[in-house]
Design a protein around this motif. Structure first.
Motif, PDB file in Angstrom:
ATOM      1  N   ASN A 170       0.865  -1.171   0.000  1.00 43.13           N
ATOM      2  CA  ASN A 170       0.000   0.000   0.000  1.00 43.13           C
ATOM      3  C   ASN A 170       0.909   1.230   0.000  1.00 43.13           C
ATOM      4  N   PRO A 171       0.367   2.446  -0.155  1.00 43.90           N
ATOM      5  CA  PRO A 171       1.214   3.635  -0.212  1.00 43.90           C
ATOM      6  C   PRO A 171       2.060   3.871   1.043  1.00 43.90           C
ATOM      7  N   GLU A 172       1.660   3.286   2.170  1.00 45.13           N
ATOM      8  CA  GLU A 172       2.423   3.437   3.413  1.00 45.13           C
ATOM      9  C   GLU A 172       3.591   2.459   3.488  1.00 45.13           C
ATOM     10  N   ASN A 190      -3.397   1.656  -4.031  1.00 44.92           N
ATOM     11  CA  ASN A 190      -3.929   2.572  -3.031  1.00 44.92           C
ATOM     12  C   ASN A 190      -5.073   1.921  -2.247  1.00 44.92           C
ATOM     13  N   LEU A 191      -4.721   0.908  -1.447  1.00 49.49           N
ATOM     14  CA  LEU A 191      -5.683   0.189  -0.607  1.00 49.49           C
ATOM     15  C   LEU A 191      -5.048  -0.095   0.741  1.00 49.49           C
ATOM     16  N   SER A 192      -5.858  -0.141   1.763  1.00 53.66           N
ATOM     17  CA  SER A 192      -5.378  -0.554   3.077  1.00 53.66           C
ATOM     18  C   SER A 192      -5.796  -2.011   3.297  1.00 53.66           C
ATOM     19  N   LYS A 193      -5.209  -2.632   4.303  1.00 53.68           N
ATOM     20  CA  LYS A 193      -5.604  -4.005   4.638  1.00 53.68           C
ATOM     21  C   LYS A 193      -7.077  -4.055   5.018  1.00 53.68           C
ATOM     22  N   GLU A 194      -7.561  -3.004   5.675  1.00 50.86           N
ATOM     23  CA  GLU A 194      -8.973  -2.955   6.070  1.00 50.86           C
ATOM     24  C   GLU A 194      -9.895  -2.891   4.851  1.00 50.86           C
ATOM     25  N   GLN A 195      -9.487  -2.187   3.805  1.00 53.66           N
ATOM     26  CA  GLN A 195     -10.307  -2.099   2.592  1.00 53.66           C
ATOM     27  C   GLN A 195     -10.387  -3.442   1.880  1.00 53.66           C
ATOM     28  N   LEU A 196      -9.401  -4.291   2.071  1.00 51.30           N
ATOM     29  CA  LEU A 196      -9.430  -5.615   1.450  1.00 51.30           C
ATOM     30  C   LEU A 196     -10.441  -6.536   2.113  1.00 51.30           C
ATOM     31  N   ASP A 197     -10.827  -6.225   3.354  1.00 48.67           N
ATOM     32  CA  ASP A 197     -11.786  -7.071   4.064  1.00 48.67           C
ATOM     33  C   ASP A 197     -13.082  -7.269   3.283  1.00 48.67           C
TER      34      ASP A 197
END
Length: 122
Positions: free
Chosen positions: A25-27, A83-90
């Motif tokens: 992800n971007p981070e 541009n996704l977080s681990k939470e958005q993958l849920d």
């Protein structure tokens, strides 16, 4: 066995080199790795990078189809950035490795829609 020069140029990369590439992800957090690439038979365009995420050593992991245009290759990290977080993958479209969906137009539209993108028409 082919060396790196035979499988990658400034602009092109061999599919066997894409598989296994890390997705961040971007981070800079590792989200997963590319399991395979889904290519449209007629246009020859890469439509999805299927990312493997979760589980341990591939066991219990799921496959997440990501529209190819969401990914950007970053030479600094040697992998793809999305541009996704681990939470958005849920809540993202996914399937167990052993149960690949049909990847028909209806499925494609649902994947692209989930990410707020327009499904391509070739």
């Amino acid at each position: 066995m082919a060396d790196t020069l035979d499988r990658e140029t400034h602009r092109l990369i061999s599919s066997d080199k894409v598989e296994g590439t890390t997705v961040y992800n971007p981070e800079g957090e590792k989200l997963g790795s590319i399991a395979n690439v889904m290519i449209d038979k007629r246009s020859g365009k890469s439509e999805y990078a299927v990312m493997e995420f979760g589980g341990l050593f591939g066991l219990g992991s799921d496959q997440y189809p990501l529209p190819w245009d969401m990914l950007t290759y970053d030479t600094e990290v040697g992998g793809y950035v999305v541009n996704l977080s681990k939470e958005q993958l849920d809540g993202a479209p996914r399937y167990p490795r052993e149960q690949m969906p049909a990847y028909d137009d209806a499925y494609g539209r649902s994947v692209y829609s989930h990410y707020g993108l327009t499904y391509p028409v070739y």
